[in-house]
Design an enzyme around this catalytic site. Structure first.
Site, PDB file in Angstrom:
ATOM      1  CB  CYS A  55     -67.367  -0.990 -80.836  1.00  0.00           C
ATOM      2  SG  CYS A  55     -68.266   0.545 -81.081  1.00  0.00           S
ATOM      3  N   GLY A  76     -41.438   2.358 -57.513  1.00  0.00           N
ATOM      4  CA  GLY A  76     -42.285   3.234 -58.323  1.00  0.00           C
ATOM      5  C   GLY A  76     -43.750   3.121 -57.984  1.00  0.00           C
ATOM      6  CE1 TYR A 100     -86.444 -31.265 -66.988  1.00  0.00           C
ATOM      7  CE2 TYR A 100     -86.892 -30.658 -64.708  1.00  0.00           C
ATOM      8  CZ  TYR A 100     -86.719 -31.620 -65.678  1.00  0.00           C
ATOM      9  OH  TYR A 100     -86.830 -32.940 -65.355  1.00  0.00           O
TER      10      TYR A 100
END
Length: 726
Positions: A545, A394, A457
């Site tokens: 969202c 397929g 840092y």
């Protein structure tokens, strides 16, 4: 107070390291534009960029051959007949997009993106190529039977896809495979117009109704085979076939020991989900023998797993299965067909590698030759008649013929400030003592080009500043300045451009669900502007969202994609696309449409079928369907758009119907609501379908045609709803 703090506090002058940093010391490395190793290799001695460079950069000649290429205009084209395609027969994808998306008033179809482009000519070529590969192997090896494939409809159940496969496959008896009752009904209906010798293979778990339908199909003169997935199914087959006076053709699915270790191999092996063990197969043989139906057992089915990576693994599985086939023949079954299942893989990344789920190390001919050789070897050794070879390929049949096209509507660029924009005294002004030390250490590490130390840092500085911000001792302006400083240091030291976020008018959950669910990676490429060097790298973020609604993994192990700047966001020519920027997802014709959901109620794309023609643009749109409307997807979740519209209409009458001197306002508002139910959920951006408040009291229409239709219509509100929704 440390000396650094005293110095900065008293003189508001940065220490030597800071001064050099802010002034832009020439010893610091400068940022360089994006580069990609493949592109650089193709273009190491020249600034000229050609379509060939893009083809190499995006590996189009690898995963796309022989169906996709880049033309001289820098657009991706479809070669509908594969290697047999002539130059004038190539179909320009950008021209398809223009034809489909242009409004009807200028000869377009007025459909909205995203868009699935189906090319049935490619589908036909895939079928013919698979058939040709097996026929060639059979002839070369003196195999004494034939190949007869089936298409598993689960890969793409679209009506026109299945109908085309039945039509294109009729000359070589190509059939269908079903794994559920609705798929069986679909296959039965379609095969009524197919070759009468085409197989209808019935897989999947079965109840009495499923078996009844399969036996009915045989009664309707369809060449149906019921493949037993569970031992108990044989009892139902025996019982129902006697009641219907139908002599069934039965197959068994064997659970092989052979398996591969990738994701797609999880359904194979002794502990796989499907199939019968040797003990169960022998019990099935005994039951059929006792019922006088052993001659009905004619097919052996197995499945190693999808995306079989190498022919070595393939041959190992086929040899094992052929041995079981031979033993069943020895036990008295009237064996005729060996169904090797799926597993014929495709090369998603163009690497021709057998070491990942994204590629395979063979082509169609190597696959067919390995299968034929393995079956012939075992059968000859056992003096068994060569069986019909069936496969359920397929993915390899439908993947190439479908292209998903979508638009990038905006891009979020990095906001790193220039060196002369960093106001260090302002930053230091509100920092705590510890944060100032971090700032000084960051500057010194940057001057020494200590990349890893800089990042440490910078991270510490950010954390301390966030803590101060939460305590209310640091303002948002200073927090933003610190973020800018850290981003600048990262850019200067690392000398790499951060990836941009390109916002695309698409739902990944709906249109590319395999990426979200199993991490399947597809080739994604701009379909135009490939005669330009892509100047940035980006990831793709969809409309949903949901934080998972992004694509940040691409072929080649990349975590970003080379892209061109958008109009107004980095420049670049429009490439004939009126300032729009279109991307294509390729090789997605299998599974994506059937697995997609409606997350955030985003429905599927618009769909067109395109065939090669001798016209001026080399193509003709033979079918076109708009994507589901907002009303359509609401119905999927059991809502009733007509009732919702009535509720909103009455609400509009209550709150807006009393506006005097603005009689058209209420009618326009109601019409706008109705049209919102009718329109697709995706964003409408830019010309030719821009949202424009066309001097109409602030109410928005998709385009001028829609606006004029609303203004000119004398229909009632109910009639407007019917017109808008239907």
């Amino acid at each position: 107070m440390p000396a650094l703090a005293c110095c900065v506090d008293a003189a508001a002058v940065a220490p030597p390291g800071y001064a050099a940093f802010i002034a832009g010391d020439s010893s610091l490395p400068s940022a360089v534009p994006f580069s990609t190793s493949t592109a650089d290799a193709a273009d190491s001695n020249s600034t000229h960029w050609s379509p060939a460079h893009s083809s190499a950069l995006y590996r189009i000649d690898g995963w796309g051959a022989p169906y996709f290429s880049v033309n001289n205009a820098g657009n991706i084209t479809v070669r509908p007949y594969g290697t047999d395609s002539l130059a004038h027969q190539e179909i320009d994808l950008l021209k398809i997009v223009k034809k489909v998306s242009d409004p009807k008033s200028v000869g377009g179809l007025g459909l909205q993106l995203p868009l699935i482009v189906r090319v049935p000519d490619v589908l036909k070529n895939r079928l013919e190529s698979l058939q040709s590969a097996f026929e060639s192997a059979i002839q070369a090896q003196g195999y004494e039977s034939h190949y007869q494939g089936v298409y598993p409809v689960k890969c793409n159940q679209d009506r026109f896809v299945v109908q085309d496969i039945v039509k294109f496959g009729a000359p070589f008896r190509f059939g269908l495979e079903a794994g559920s009752k609705p798929e069986l009904l679909l296959a039965m209906s379609c095969l009524c117009k197919g070759n009468p010798e085409a197989l209808l293979v019935c897989n999947g778990f079965k109840d009495a109704e499923y078996i009844f339908l399969a036996l009915l199909a045989r009664k309707l003169a369809l060449n149906t085979v019921i493949v037993l997935e569970e031992e108990e199914e044989v009892d139902l087959v025996i019982e129902i076939s006697k009641k219907l006076y139908v002599r069934p053709v039965i197959g068994v699915r064997a659970k092989l020991r052979t398996k591969h270790s990738g994701h797609f191999g999880s359904t194979s092996g002794e502990k796989g989900k499907f199939g019968l063990t040797t003990i169960q197969i022998l019990r099935v043989v005994k039951k059929l023998q006792d019922s006088g139906m052993l001659d009905c057992l004619q097919l052996l089915h197995f499945h190693i797993g999808s995306q079989i990576p190498s022919t070595a693994l393939l041959q190992a599985g086929v040899v094992e299965a052929a041995q079981i086939y031979s033993e069943l023949a020895r036990l008295g079954a009237d064996m005729k067909v060996i169904d090797i299942g799926g597993g014929l893989g495709i090369d998603y990344d163009g690497s021709k590698s057998g070491n990942s789920d994204l590629s395979v190390s063979y082509g169609l001919q190597e696959y067919a030759s390995a299968v034929v050789n393995a079956v012939r070897f075992v059968c000859d050794r056992k003096s068994i008649k060569h069986p019909i070879i069936c496969s359920e390929s397929g993915r390899a049949i439908v993947s190439h013929h479908s292209i998903l096209i979508f638009e990038a509507i905006s891009a979020t660029a990095p906001t790193t400030p220039a060196m002369n924009q960093v106001d260090l005294p302002f930053i230091l002004e509100g920092l705590s003592e510890d944060a100032r030390v971090n700032c000084w250490n960051l500057s010194q590490a940057a001057m020494r080009h200590e990349t890893e130390t800089c990042f440490v840092y910078a991270d510490q500085l950010k954390q301390r500043c966030v803590e101060q911000f939460k305590e209310g001792t640091l303002g948002i302006e200073q927090l933003a300045a610190v973020d800018g400083l850290c981003d600048l240091v990262s850019k200067v030291v690392d000398a790499s451009e951060p990836a941009r976020t390109y916002h695309v008018n698409l739902s990944i959950f709906t249109s590319i669900p395999d990426f979200w669910s199993i991490g399947q990676i597809f080739p994604i490429v701009p379909i135009h502007r490939l005669d330009e060097r892509p100047e940035v790298r980006g990831i793709l973020s969809d409309l949903t969202c949901d934080s998972d609604g992004k694509i940040d993994k691409f072929i080649g192990g990349e975590t970003s994609l080379p892209l061109h700047g958008l109009e107004g966001n980095g420049g670049g020519s429009s490439g004939g696309a009126n300032g729009r920027y279109y991307l294509g997802m390729f090789l997605g014709g299998a599974y994506q449409e059937s697995l997609g959901g409606v997350h955030n109620l985003f429905g599927g794309p618009s769909v067109v079928s395109v065939s090669q023609s001798d016209g001026p643009y080399s193509f003709a749109v033979t079918r076109a369907a708009p994507g589901p409307s907002c009303g359509d997807v609401l119905r999927v979740m059991q809502h009733e758009p007509e009732l919702m519209f009535e509720t909103l209409k009455h609400r509009a009458e209550e709150f807006c119907g009393q506006d005097h001197g603005n009689e058209g306002t209420h009618a326009a508002l109601v019409s706008t609501i109705a049209r919102s139910f009718h329109n697709m959920p995706y964003l409408v951006v830019a010309s030719p379908c821009s949202l424009t408040a066309m001097n109409n009291n602030g109410f928005y229409y998709c385009n001028e045609e829609d606006y004029n239709a609303a203004v000119d219509s004398g229909a009632s509100e109910d009639e407007q709803w019917s017109y808008c929704y239907a």
